[in-house]
Design a protein around this motif. Structure first.
Motif, short mmCIF file in Angstrom:
data_model
loop_
_atom_site.label_atom_id
_atom_site.label_comp_id
_atom_site.label_asym_id
_atom_site.label_seq_id
_atom_site.Cartn_x
_atom_site.Cartn_y
_atom_site.Cartn_z
N VAL A 66 0.68 -1.01 0.11
CA VAL A 66 -0.06 -0.18 0.59
C VAL A 66 0.91 1.38 -0.18
CG1 VAL A 66 -2.18 -1.12 0.90
CG2 VAL A 66 -0.24 -0.19 2.64
N GLN A 67 0.49 2.04 -0.96
CA GLN A 67 1.72 3.13 -1.18
C GLN A 67 1.14 4.36 0.28
OE1 GLN A 67 3.99 4.12 -3.56
NE2 GLN A 67 4.24 5.66 -1.42
N PHE A 68 0.34 4.66 0.71
CA PHE A 68 -0.29 4.72 1.27
C PHE A 68 -0.04 4.32 2.81
CE2 PHE A 68 -4.09 2.73 0.16
CZ PHE A 68 -4.41 1.53 1.32
N HIS A 69 -0.78 5.51 4.44
CA HIS A 69 -0.09 4.99 5.93
C HIS A 69 -1.62 5.30 6.86
CE1 HIS A 69 4.12 5.73 5.44
NE2 HIS A 69 4.31 6.98 4.69
N PRO A 70 -2.09 3.75 6.37
CA PRO A 70 -3.01 3.74 6.96
C PRO A 70 -2.34 3.88 9.02
CG PRO A 70 -1.79 1.79 6.66
CD PRO A 70 -1.48 2.74 5.58
N GLU A 71 -1.31 3.23 9.29
CA GLU A 71 -0.75 3.61 10.38
C GLU A 71 -0.99 5.04 11.04
OE1 GLU A 71 3.23 4.12 8.60
OE2 GLU A 71 1.07 3.49 7.76
N TYR A 72 -1.13 6.01 10.19
CA TYR A 72 -1.48 7.44 11.17
C TYR A 72 -1.68 7.84 11.91
CZ TYR A 72 3.12 9.12 8.03
OH TYR A 72 4.35 9.16 7.86
N ASP A 73 -1.18 9.14 12.48
CA ASP A 73 -2.48 9.77 13.12
C ASP A 73 -2.42 11.73 12.93
OD1 ASP A 73 -0.21 10.18 14.79
OD2 ASP A 73 -0.69 9.50 16.45
N ARG A 74 -2.78 11.73 12.91
CA ARG A 74 -2.66 13.13 13.48
C ARG A 74 -1.97 13.94 13.46
NH1 ARG A 74 -6.40 18.08 13.19
NH2 ARG A 74 -8.54 16.31 14.22
N ARG A 75 -1.12 13.69 14.93
CA ARG A 75 0.18 14.44 15.28
C ARG A 75 1.06 13.75 14.39
NH1 ARG A 75 2.62 11.42 20.47
NH2 ARG A 75 5.03 11.46 19.75
N CYS A 76 1.23 12.57 13.88
CA CYS A 76 2.29 11.84 12.87
C CYS A 76 1.94 12.71 11.96
CB CYS A 76 1.64 10.95 12.99
SG CYS A 76 3.69 10.19 11.74
N ALA A 77 1.37 13.19 11.10
CA ALA A 77 0.93 13.94 9.56
C ALA A 77 1.50 15.21 9.77
CB ALA A 77 -0.56 13.88 9.76
#
Length: 241
Positions: free
Chosen positions: A178-189
């Motif tokens: 998967v090219q995207f990041h399903p594991e990210y949250d707002r802080r990380c983004a």
């Protein structure tokens, strides 16, 4: 400990990019984190003829990275060889962003640098049915951050999702990228956008996508991580029978 799969997280990040925090939070698994970008070793594969059960992991997850998969770095070649062994044994492998690109390259696909940096919350559409999508909306919102991309899929790979930026997910046997990041949250983004060496206007445009609505919508595709763990448990059951 509950009956959860043992997953090796191959952390390919080059500094503190929230990889360990994100995956530890999202995965209901026994997680062995290996900083492959720093040369930390993974458990060796069993010798030829030895029981497959001698390998301690049920699955691999390959993280994102600030490097490119085509960079000439010894640790990248080492990770690629290890992933090749996993794929040959049909072990479940999930590649995320850089890991997605590494899977494609390892399997004979092509990864190239792109003029456009895909950054921020974006829409992605499923284009093929797959167990990885169970309970994931057909059209979903997720965070993306990459300038390299898979420009040619490996032979016999199935395109699973795409958007205007190109390939967003594929399957090849037991491997899913998967090219995207399903594991990210707002802080990380927020943190990852602010770190980019990009014009302020581009970074602000990406920051503007971090809305309450998008952050909430991006919770749905996290389900694919749980789906992957279910596949890992099924694989363990099959190989321990």
């Amino acid at each position: 400990m509950p009956d959860v799969p043992h997953v090796a997280l191959l952390d390919a990040s080059l500094d503190d990019t929230h990889v360990q925090r994100n995956f530890t939070r999202e995965l209901d698994a026994r997680l062995s984190i290996v900083r492959v970008s720093e040369g930390e070793p993974l458990a060796p594969w069993p010798d030829a003829g030895a029981p497959r059960a001698d390998w301690p992991y049920d699955a691999l997850i390959v993280s994102g990275s600030q490097s490119s998969v085509y960079d000439d770095r010894p640790w990248i070649a080492s990770v690629e060889r290890y992933v090749q062994r996993a794929l040959a044994s049909e072990a479940p492998v999930l590649g995320v962003c850089w890991g997605h690109q590494l899977l494609a390259q390892t399997l004979g696909g092509t990864v190239r640098s792109q003029e456009r940096y895909e950054l921020g919350y974006v829409s992605v559409e499923q284009v093929a049915e797959d167990a990885i999508w169970d309970d994931v909306p057909h059209l979903f919102t997720v965070f993306a951050t990459h300038s390299d991309a898979v420009t040619q899929l490996p032979k016999d790979a199935t395109l699973l999702a795409e958007n205007e930026a190109g390939v967003q997910a594929f399957r090849h046997g037991s491997a899913v990228g998967v090219q995207f990041h399903p594991e990210y949250d707002r802080r990380c983004a927020q943190d990852m956008i602010r770190r980019k060496s990009l014009p302020d206007a581009e970074k602000q445009a990406a920051l503007d996508t971090i809305t309450d609505a998008n952050v909430q919508a991006a919770r749905a595709p996290k389900q694919l991580l749980h789906n992957f763990l279910r596949m890992a448990k099924s694989h363990r059951t099959a190989h321990s029978a």
